[in-house]
Design an enzyme around this catalytic site. Structure first.
Site, PDB file in Angstrom:
ATOM      1  N   GLY A  64      40.830  35.964  43.685  1.00  0.00           N
ATOM      2  CA  GLY A  64      41.906  35.815  44.659  1.00  0.00           C
ATOM      3  C   GLY A  64      43.099  35.078  44.090  1.00  0.00           C
ATOM      4  O   GLY A  64      44.235  35.411  44.374  1.00  0.00           O
ATOM      5  N   PHE A  65      42.851  34.080  43.265  1.00  0.00           N
ATOM      6  CA  PHE A  65      43.942  33.225  42.830  1.00  0.00           C
ATOM      7  C   PHE A  65      44.161  33.248  41.333  1.00  0.00           C
ATOM      8  O   PHE A  65      44.878  32.442  40.790  1.00  0.00           O
ATOM      9  CB  PHE A  65      43.696  31.788  43.286  1.00  0.00           C
ATOM     10  CG  PHE A  65      43.537  31.683  44.763  1.00  0.00           C
ATOM     11  CD1 PHE A  65      44.576  32.050  45.599  1.00  0.00           C
ATOM     12  CD2 PHE A  65      42.347  31.239  45.312  1.00  0.00           C
ATOM     13  CE1 PHE A  65      44.438  31.952  46.970  1.00  0.00           C
ATOM     14  CE2 PHE A  65      42.210  31.152  46.682  1.00  0.00           C
ATOM     15  CZ  PHE A  65      43.246  31.507  47.519  1.00  0.00           C
ATOM     16  N   GLY A  66      43.500  34.172  40.666  1.00  0.00           N
ATOM     17  CA  GLY A  66      43.706  34.198  39.231  1.00  0.00           C
ATOM     18  C   GLY A  66      42.808  35.202  38.545  1.00  0.00           C
ATOM     19  O   GLY A  66      42.003  35.884  39.180  1.00  0.00           O
ATOM     20  N   ASP A  99      32.941  30.081  51.062  1.00  0.00           N
ATOM     21  CA  ASP A  99      33.161  31.456  50.610  1.00  0.00           C
ATOM     22  C   ASP A  99      31.918  31.993  49.904  1.00  0.00           C
ATOM     23  O   ASP A  99      31.985  32.489  48.794  1.00  0.00           O
ATOM     24  CB  ASP A  99      34.395  31.502  49.695  1.00  0.00           C
ATOM     25  CG  ASP A  99      35.009  32.900  49.651  1.00  0.00           C
ATOM     26  OD1 ASP A  99      34.643  33.738  50.504  1.00  0.00           O
ATOM     27  OD2 ASP A  99      35.847  33.144  48.762  1.00  0.00           O
TER      28      ASP A  99
END
Ligand SMILES: *[C@@H]1O[C@H](CO)[C@@H](O)[C@H](O)[C@H]1NC(C)=O
Ligand SMILES: *[C@@H]1O[C@H](CO)[C@@H](O)[C@H](O)[C@H]1NC(C)=O
Ligand SMILES: *[C@@H]1O[C@H](CO)[C@@H](O)[C@H](O)[C@H]1NC(C)=O
Ligand SMILES: *[C@@H]1O[C@H](CO)[C@@H](O)[C@H](O)[C@H]1NC(C)=O
Ligand SMILES: *[C@@H]1O[C@H](CO)[C@@H](O)[C@H](O)[C@H]1NC(C)=O
Ligand SMILES: *[C@@H]1O[C@H](CO)[C@@H](O)[C@H](O)[C@H]1NC(C)=O
Ligand SMILES: *[C@@H]1O[C@H](CO)[C@@H](O)[C@H](O)[C@H]1NC(C)=O
Length: 648
Positions: free
Chosen positions: A336-338, A454
């Site tokens: 999601g972020f990288g 998560d």
């Protein structure tokens, strides 16, 4: 409380300004004696006046070799004195001077005067009886003089030893003989004189004796700026007119104006300083508006230093080299972020996650990740080896997981090259157990409770022996008081399909929400199915949960087991695990087991909790037990969460 750095600076500034204002508020000079060099500070009339014998020779001295008869001269201070601004603002002053007047003829003449004049220039033809003050045409002259007259040159003169106040004229408006005080002006002896003016009255003291006091408004006769000094003259009667020393003190009304300015400037500075102070205070109290990574880095380093198994700080260059400059060939996956890359130095492999620079969330994730798992150590958690924050690059270094993430195996990802699921029943059981232990450790085993937030198949990594390791702590939150089981959060986090139905109502991360996601994970692993598609998630009926529950209702829950195992599993074990999964996915968070119970069931210690035959419907509002009625608020706007929420 941090002490403000402002007051000391402020004080220094104040002292400096006051100092300045005192400096400018005075018009002052002092000649204890006269040197040739002092001529630069004076305006002297040409040919007649100069400094000789440590005195101003206002009329010529013999040493000049010129005639001393019939001369007049002037010596004034070069800088004009601001005498008044308006009729209410008149400067005050005092001046002390020592005269020495020595007769050369008898009776001697003519005399010397202290003058306050609008014009520094000696008037022409002002010798003789005019004392250098005025001449025979005094019209237009602006001069006030205190004469020390040593010759009775006409009937107007009192005697040959008097002082007199002259205004634009040689005729004194007031004169006082010094003979009755016992002083001889022209006797060649030092005469000490003090003139004081307070803006209203002029007083004159000679050798410390008050000889004259007169009410006087100088602003009526003189321009605003005046020159102060001396004039003198001789005629056919002569004398030496010397000023031996001179000191002058005047209030600077221009300085008072300056003082006003200084006051305004000070007020402005004070306001500015206060304003800046308030900004600093707000910055300090509320913190930077945007997450300040420099500060975050320091916090991270502080936080990490406390841990025994602290992740290492890496140089960006080393990670760049290890991943062959983040070569696409080394790409392991995209989160999601990288993006995650495989890196290696020597024969050691690592996984390097490069957090997307664009994502502000990425920075928060980075901090969450380093501060949560950085401090944790468990065999079922992906180990964070190190981190790097350099040149605005955020990188995380993990142990390398040769078998990648779990989702590729259970969902039979053709793209990943795994066509046939290779996971047998024992492996699946071990994976579930491993993940359960990791989550139980987070919830109950470590110093501060950590909510993962998560849990999903793609966040379970598999090492070379297919041991499950929980990873991706980007959404994780640490709860610092052990008793508290929730984390207040305004953002809804998680992945659709794994999110408990109450997630959207509580605005909180809770242990029960983690348990729900774990239940979905159990079902996925056993059934080899994705948790559900988006349309089904909209009514919170996660399809896999519904689907398994249907089988349970029909009395044969093991029919849901992944067909790719060709029936190679232990029937009653599979049943226990599936029931446990359903229990974890109970729509009502109150009925979900805690992770300790889940672990015990998986290890065969106890039976799974009882689960109703029919899937209970989700009833609003179902609050997780971990927070109380009072704290609960139902926000209508959060009831349709998927509109803005993308799966990860
Ligand atoms: C002259 O004025 C200054 C400044 O006001 C003061 O300090 C000083 O004492 C005065 N001198 C005399 C002799 O009055
Ligand atoms: C000052 O006096 C001199 C001589 O009387 C004269 O020439 C000059 O114009 C005067 N200056 C002013 C500014 O009045
Ligand atoms: C000076 O001024 C006065 C009036 O103010 C006038 O009577 C006189 O004639 C003037 N003197 C000279 C020399 O101009
Ligand atoms: C004034 O006083 C000083 C000493 O204080 C003295 O030497 C001097 O002679 C006096 N001057 C006169 C004119 O009396
Ligand atoms: C002042 O002194 C001088 C010189 O000694 C003398 O000629 C003169 O008469 C004296 N004047 C008075 C008023 O005493
Ligand atoms: C000025 O002198 C007068 C007397 O001549 C006196 O009444 C008055 O108070 C004095 N003013 C000041 C401000 O000293
Ligand atoms: C100066 O002149 C006056 C008259 O014009 C005379 O009486 C006096 O003696 C003279 N003085 C000298 C020193 O010559």
């Amino acid at each position: 409380m941090r002490s403000s750095p402002l007051p000391p600076y402020f004080l220094i500034l104040l002292v400096f300004l006051i100092h300045c204002s005192i400096q400018v508020s005075c018009f002052r000079f002092n000649f204890p004696t006269f040197e040739k060099d002092d001529e630069k500070q004076l305006i002297l009339s040409e040919d007649t006046t100069d400094i000789e014998q440590n005195a101003i020779q206002v009329t010529p001295d013999f040493s000049n070799g010129i005639y001393i008869e019939t001369k007049s001269g002037r010596a004034v201070y070069k800088k004009p004195f601001r005498l008044w601004r308006d009729s209410h603002t008149i400067a005050s002053f005092n001046t002390t001077f020592v005269l020495n007047i020595e007769k050369k003829t008898s009776p001697g003449g003519e005399g010397l005067a202290f003058i306050i004049a609008g014009n520094s220039t000696l008037p022409p033809n002002s010798e003789g009886r005019w004392l250098g003050i005025v001449n025979s045409n005094p019209n237009g002259s602006q001069v006030v003089a205190m004469e020390f007259d040593t010759r009775k040159s006409d009937d107007q003169d009192l005697d040959d030893n008097h002082i007199g106040l002259d205004i634009n004229s040689i005729n004194s408006m007031l004169s006082v003989s010094l003979t009755r005080f016992g002083f001889n002006i022209s006797g060649g002896r030092d005469l000490w004189a003090l003139l004081q003016y307070d803006g209203q009255n002029l007083t004159v003291r000679v050798n410390e004796t008050l000889v004259l006091s007169q009410r006087l408004d100088l602003s009526r006769y003189l321009p605003k700026e005046v020159f102060v000094g001396f004039s003198a003259s001789t005629s056919n009667e002569t004398q030496l007119n010397c000023v031996i020393s001179w000191e002058f003190f005047g209030t600077d009304i221009e300085g008072e104006g300056n003082l006003l300015w200084v006051a305004w400037i000070m007020i402005a500075v004070v306001i500015l300083v206060l304003f800046i102070g308030v900004l600093f205070y707000l910055y300090w109290r509320i913190g930077p508006i945007e997450e300040d990574l420099e500060g975050a880095q320091k916090n991270i380093e502080d936080e990490i230093r406390r841990s025994d198994f602290a992740p290492k700080k890496f140089r960006f260059s080393k990670l760049k080299q290890a991943t062959s400059n983040f070569s696409p060939n080394n790409k392991l996956g995209k989160g999601g972020f990288g993006t995650v890359y495989k890196g290696s130095w020597g024969n050691k492999d690592v996984a390097v996650k490069r957090v997307s620079k664009k994502s502000n969330q990425g920075k928060q994730e980075f901090i969450a990740e380093v501060t949560t798992i950085g401090n944790l150590n468990h065999k079922n958690l992906v180990k964070l080896i190190g981190w790097c924050y350099e040149r605005r690059e955020l990188l995380l270094v993990y142990e390398y997981m040769p078998n990648g993430s779990l989702d590729k195996y259970i969902f039979c990802d053709k793209k990943a090259g795994i066509v046939e699921s290779r996971l047998n029943w024992e492996q699946r059981q071990n994976i579930i157990q491993g993940a359960a232990q990791a989550l139980e450790y987070l919830h109950n085993g470590c110093q501060n409770r950590v909510l993962h937030r998560d849990i999903k198949a793609s966040n379970i990594m598999l090492d070379s022996e297919f041991i499950a390791k929980l990873g991706d702590f980007g959404l994780a939150r640490t709860i610092h008081e052990k008793e508290k089981a929730y984390h207040s959060t305004i953002e809804i986090a998680g992945t659709p399909g794994y999110m408990a139905p109450e997630t959207f109502l509580t605005s909180r991360a809770t242990v029960e929400i983690d348990v729900y996601s774990f239940g979905v994970l159990i079902l996925e692993v056993v059934c080899g199915r994705k948790p559900g598609n988006k349309s089904e998630q909209k009514n919170y009926n996660n399809s896999i949960v519904n689907w398994v529950w249907e089988h349970y209702k029909n009395g044969k829950i093991t029919a849901a087991v992944d067909s790719r195992m060709d029936g190679n599993f232990v029937e009653n074990e599979a049943e226990r695990v599936l029931i446990l999964g359903l229990a974890c996915c109970h729509p009502n968070p109150h009925y979900r087991p805690c992770m300790r119970t889940v672990s015990q069931v998986l290890l065969g210690g106890i039976d799974p909790p009882e689960v109703p035959q029919e899937r209970p419907s989700f009833v609003l509002p179902a609050m997780p037990p971990s927070f109380t009625q009072m704290e609960y608020s139902l926000k209508g706007s959060q009831l349709n969460p998927f509109t803005d929420l993308a799966g990860r």
